[in-house]
Design a protein around this motif. Structure first.
Motif, PDB file in Angstrom:
ATOM      1  N   GLU A   1     -51.110  -9.552  90.748  1.00 29.21           N
ATOM      2  CA  GLU A   1     -50.610 -10.541  89.799  1.00 29.21           C
ATOM      3  C   GLU A   1     -49.157 -10.896  90.094  1.00 29.21           C
ATOM      4  OE1 GLU A   1     -51.468 -11.359  85.263  1.00 29.21           O
ATOM      5  OE2 GLU A   1     -50.283  -9.531  85.491  1.00 29.21           O
ATOM      6  N   GLN A   2     -48.360  -9.914  90.445  1.00 28.08           N
ATOM      7  CA  GLN A   2     -46.962 -10.183  90.798  1.00 28.08           C
ATOM      8  C   GLN A   2     -46.877 -11.093  92.018  1.00 28.08           C
ATOM      9  OE1 GLN A   2     -45.565  -6.164  91.285  1.00 28.08           O
ATOM     10  NE2 GLN A   2     -45.074  -5.904  89.113  1.00 28.08           N
ATOM     11  N   LEU A   3     -47.751 -10.846  93.005  1.00 31.97           N
ATOM     12  CA  LEU A   3     -47.755 -11.675  94.200  1.00 31.97           C
ATOM     13  C   LEU A   3     -48.191 -13.097  93.869  1.00 31.97           C
ATOM     14  CD1 LEU A   3     -47.517 -12.045  97.260  1.00 31.97           C
ATOM     15  CD2 LEU A   3     -49.873 -11.182  97.466  1.00 31.97           C
ATOM     16  N   PHE A   4     -49.254 -13.230  93.068  1.00 35.66           N
ATOM     17  CA  PHE A   4     -49.701 -14.570  92.680  1.00 35.66           C
ATOM     18  C   PHE A   4     -48.588 -15.335  91.980  1.00 35.66           C
ATOM     19  CE2 PHE A   4     -51.025 -17.215  89.109  1.00 35.66           C
ATOM     20  CZ  PHE A   4     -51.605 -18.261  89.819  1.00 35.66           C
ATOM     21  N   GLN A   5     -47.947 -14.725  91.005  1.00 38.16           N
ATOM     22  CA  GLN A   5     -46.920 -15.428  90.244  1.00 38.16           C
ATOM     23  C   GLN A   5     -45.738 -15.827  91.126  1.00 38.16           C
ATOM     24  OE1 GLN A   5     -46.098 -12.774  86.972  1.00 38.16           O
ATOM     25  NE2 GLN A   5     -47.889 -13.444  85.809  1.00 38.16           N
ATOM     26  N   SER A   6     -45.381 -14.963  92.068  1.00 36.45           N
ATOM     27  CA  SER A   6     -44.275 -15.283  92.979  1.00 36.45           C
ATOM     28  C   SER A   6     -44.622 -16.488  93.849  1.00 36.45           C
ATOM     29  CB  SER A   6     -43.974 -14.062  93.858  1.00 36.45           C
ATOM     30  OG  SER A   6     -43.015 -14.377  94.848  1.00 36.45           O
ATOM     31  N   LEU A   7     -45.824 -16.491  94.422  1.00 41.27           N
ATOM     32  CA  LEU A   7     -46.227 -17.612  95.267  1.00 41.27           C
ATOM     33  C   LEU A   7     -46.418 -18.885  94.453  1.00 41.27           C
ATOM     34  CD1 LEU A   7     -48.784 -15.829  97.629  1.00 41.27           C
ATOM     35  CD2 LEU A   7     -46.507 -16.672  98.240  1.00 41.27           C
ATOM     36  N   ALA A   8     -47.027 -18.764  93.279  1.00 38.59           N
ATOM     37  CA  ALA A   8     -47.255 -19.938  92.434  1.00 38.59           C
ATOM     38  C   ALA A   8     -45.936 -20.596  92.061  1.00 38.59           C
ATOM     39  CB  ALA A   8     -48.038 -19.545  91.187  1.00 38.59           C
ATOM     40  N   THR A   9     -44.926 -19.787  91.757  1.00 38.75           N
ATOM     41  CA  THR A   9     -43.613 -20.319  91.418  1.00 38.75           C
ATOM     42  C   THR A   9     -42.985 -21.026  92.630  1.00 38.75           C
ATOM     43  OG1 THR A   9     -43.260 -18.575  89.783  1.00 38.75           O
ATOM     44  CG2 THR A   9     -41.308 -19.719  90.592  1.00 38.75           C
ATOM     45  N   ARG A  10     -43.130 -20.429  93.799  1.00 42.40           N
ATOM     46  CA  ARG A  10     -42.601 -21.054  95.013  1.00 42.40           C
ATOM     47  C   ARG A  10     -43.253 -22.404  95.264  1.00 42.40           C
ATOM     48  NH1 ARG A  10     -44.080 -18.530 100.764  1.00 42.40           N
ATOM     49  NH2 ARG A  10     -43.192 -16.651  99.805  1.00 42.40           N
ATOM     50  N   TYR A  11     -44.565 -22.474  95.096  1.00 40.64           N
ATOM     51  CA  TYR A  11     -45.282 -23.698  95.436  1.00 40.64           C
ATOM     52  C   TYR A  11     -45.037 -24.832  94.437  1.00 40.64           C
ATOM     53  CZ  TYR A  11     -47.800 -20.883  98.892  1.00 40.64           C
ATOM     54  OH  TYR A  11     -48.120 -20.079  99.950  1.00 40.64           O
ATOM     55  N   VAL A  12     -44.608 -24.497  93.237  1.00 37.33           N
ATOM     56  CA  VAL A  12     -44.225 -25.567  92.306  1.00 37.33           C
ATOM     57  C   VAL A  12     -43.126 -26.416  92.942  1.00 37.33           C
ATOM     58  CG1 VAL A  12     -43.071 -26.040  90.119  1.00 37.33           C
ATOM     59  CG2 VAL A  12     -44.937 -24.392  90.193  1.00 37.33           C
ATOM     60  N   THR A  13     -42.216 -25.770  93.655  1.00 34.20           N
ATOM     61  CA  THR A  13     -41.108 -26.474  94.297  1.00 34.20           C
ATOM     62  C   THR A  13     -41.522 -27.137  95.601  1.00 34.20           C
ATOM     63  OG1 THR A  13     -39.515 -24.933  93.320  1.00 34.20           O
ATOM     64  CG2 THR A  13     -38.798 -26.196  95.254  1.00 34.20           C
ATOM     65  N   THR A  14     -42.287 -26.422  96.412  1.00 38.82           N
ATOM     66  CA  THR A  14     -42.553 -26.921  97.762  1.00 38.82           C
ATOM     67  C   THR A  14     -43.783 -27.819  97.841  1.00 38.82           C
ATOM     68  OG1 THR A  14     -43.836 -24.919  98.282  1.00 38.82           O
ATOM     69  CG2 THR A  14     -41.475 -24.898  98.796  1.00 38.82           C
ATOM     70  N   ALA A  15     -44.764 -27.621  96.970  1.00 35.91           N
ATOM     71  CA  ALA A  15     -45.992 -28.412  97.053  1.00 35.91           C
ATOM     72  C   ALA A  15     -45.913 -29.706  96.252  1.00 35.91           C
ATOM     73  CB  ALA A  15     -47.180 -27.580  96.559  1.00 35.91           C
ATOM     74  N   THR A  16     -45.128 -29.718  95.201  1.00 35.61           N
ATOM     75  CA  THR A  16     -45.078 -30.900  94.340  1.00 35.61           C
ATOM     76  C   THR A  16     -44.672 -32.169  95.084  1.00 35.61           C
ATOM     77  OG1 THR A  16     -44.657 -29.553  92.377  1.00 35.61           O
ATOM     78  CG2 THR A  16     -44.061 -31.872  92.255  1.00 35.61           C
ATOM     79  N   PRO A  17     -43.656 -32.146  95.937  1.00 35.48           N
ATOM     80  CA  PRO A  17     -43.327 -33.380  96.674  1.00 35.48           C
ATOM     81  C   PRO A  17     -44.477 -33.855  97.571  1.00 35.48           C
ATOM     82  CG  PRO A  17     -41.523 -31.810  96.801  1.00 35.48           C
ATOM     83  CD  PRO A  17     -42.679 -31.075  96.213  1.00 35.48           C
ATOM     84  N   LEU A  18     -45.203 -32.925  98.168  1.00 35.29           N
ATOM     85  CA  LEU A  18     -46.351 -33.295  98.999  1.00 35.29           C
ATOM     86  C   LEU A  18     -47.437 -33.938  98.149  1.00 35.29           C
ATOM     87  CD1 LEU A  18     -46.600 -30.068 101.200  1.00 35.29           C
ATOM     88  CD2 LEU A  18     -45.580 -32.266 101.833  1.00 35.29           C
ATOM     89  N   ALA A  19     -47.653 -33.387  96.947  1.00 33.45           N
ATOM     90  CA  ALA A  19     -48.669 -33.938  96.051  1.00 33.45           C
ATOM     91  C   ALA A  19     -48.275 -35.330  95.575  1.00 33.45           C
ATOM     92  CB  ALA A  19     -48.874 -33.008  94.864  1.00 33.45           C
ATOM     93  N   GLU A  20     -47.010 -35.503  95.239  1.00 33.52           N
ATOM     94  CA  GLU A  20     -46.548 -36.807  94.766  1.00 33.52           C
ATOM     95  C   GLU A  20     -46.713 -37.880  95.842  1.00 33.52           C
ATOM     96  OE1 GLU A  20     -42.589 -35.970  93.534  1.00 33.52           O
ATOM     97  OE2 GLU A  20     -43.185 -35.284  91.516  1.00 33.52           O
ATOM     98  N   ALA A  21     -46.547 -37.494  97.106  1.00 31.86           N
ATOM     99  CA  ALA A  21     -46.710 -38.445  98.199  1.00 31.86           C
ATOM    100  C   ALA A  21     -48.176 -38.740  98.482  1.00 31.86           C
ATOM    101  CB  ALA A  21     -46.044 -37.902  99.455  1.00 31.86           C
TER     102      ALA A  21
END
Length: 265
Positions: A235-255
């Motif tokens: 769960e700690q690993l999931f939350q860490s990665l999920a938080t990271r991807y909010v920043t890095t994946a969102t611009p890709l999704a918006e495009a």
């Protein structure tokens, strides 16, 4: 991971609570990043629409897909399981919900359906015709949907000597198999660099993988499990990665995602 499982997670990440519908071509583009074919995407969208999970919206010659109230309920439940309920049960009050049932051999199909629904709801068989789950669980919908109210008895209770709570958990649930699924998750995601071609793909796969995992977990009390229960680290690993991807994946999704606003309701 099925295309529908991935689709539900995509909708949860980028459509849920946004008042939008997404262009089918956008969905095809995103799913191409996780090696889901265009045919599979179109088939999944059609099937989910026929099941009342998606609604079509047209804008010119383009077709967009938005959520129905049914899909919103499904996604809200997923959000609750991921961010509120979590993978580790630290709030157990010592009670169990017990479901007893008796169905004759001629009603084998109904018995199978009941067992499947109980397992999905976090119950395990402690003995023939008696299933248990930690805490207070509402199984009204399960029983009513199968029209088995006259064949099922539900109550809450606490264990008593000589029965031990940890023994009940081991008898009713395959804790080794549950632990192994979390260990597999850790092995896959400790180094996510090869999980997908970019962080949008990784985000989608991560959420689908994690939600599938926690939905299979009966949420046993932490005090009944080993101190190094792998769900804690997972769960700690999931939350860490999920938080990271909010920043890095969102611009890709918006495009990648083309959408239109749809009226509320």
């Amino acid at each position: 991971m099925t295309p529908q499982s991935l689709m539900l997670n995509f909708l949860g990440l980028y459509v849920f609570d946004r008042g939008i519908a997404v262009y089918s071509g956008s969905v095809i583009d995103v799913f191409g990043r996780v090696d889901v074919s265009e045919d599979a995407v179109r088939s999944t969208l059609t099937r989910m629409t026929s099941r009342g999970l998606l609604a079509k919206h047209r804008n010119g010659r383009k077709v967009y897909f938005g959520l129905t109230s049914r899909a919103t309920d499904v996604l809200r439940d997923g959000e609750r399981r991921i961010w509120q309920k979590g993978a580790v049960n630290r709030d157990w009050d010592g009670t169990w919900t017990l479901v007893g049932f008796s169905l004759p051999e001629g009603r084998r199909g109904e018995r199978h359906d009941l067992r499947s629904r109980l397992q999905w709801a976090g119950f395990g068989p402690v003995q023939n015709g008696l299933w248990i789950a930690p805490g207070t669980r509402d199984v009204t919908e399960v029983v009513d949907s199968l029209d088995l109210a006259e064949n099922v008895t539900v109550f809450t209770a606490q264990h008593a000597k000589p029965t031990e709570a940890a023994d009940l958990a081991r008898r009713a649930f395959d804790t080794d198999a549950i632990a192994a699924r979390y260990q597999d998750f850790l092995a896959r995601w400790r180094d996510p660099s090869e999980a997908g071609p970019d962080d949008l793909a990784r985000q989608l796969l991560l959420h689908a993988d994690w939600l599938d995992l926690v939905r299979q977990d009966p949420h046993l009390p932490a005090e009944l499990l080993a101190r190094d229960w792998p769900a804690i680290e997972a769960e700690q690993l999931f939350q860490s990665l999920a938080t990271r991807y909010v920043t890095t994946a969102t611009p890709l999704a918006e495009a990648a995602i083309e959408s239109i606003e749809i009226p509320a309701g």
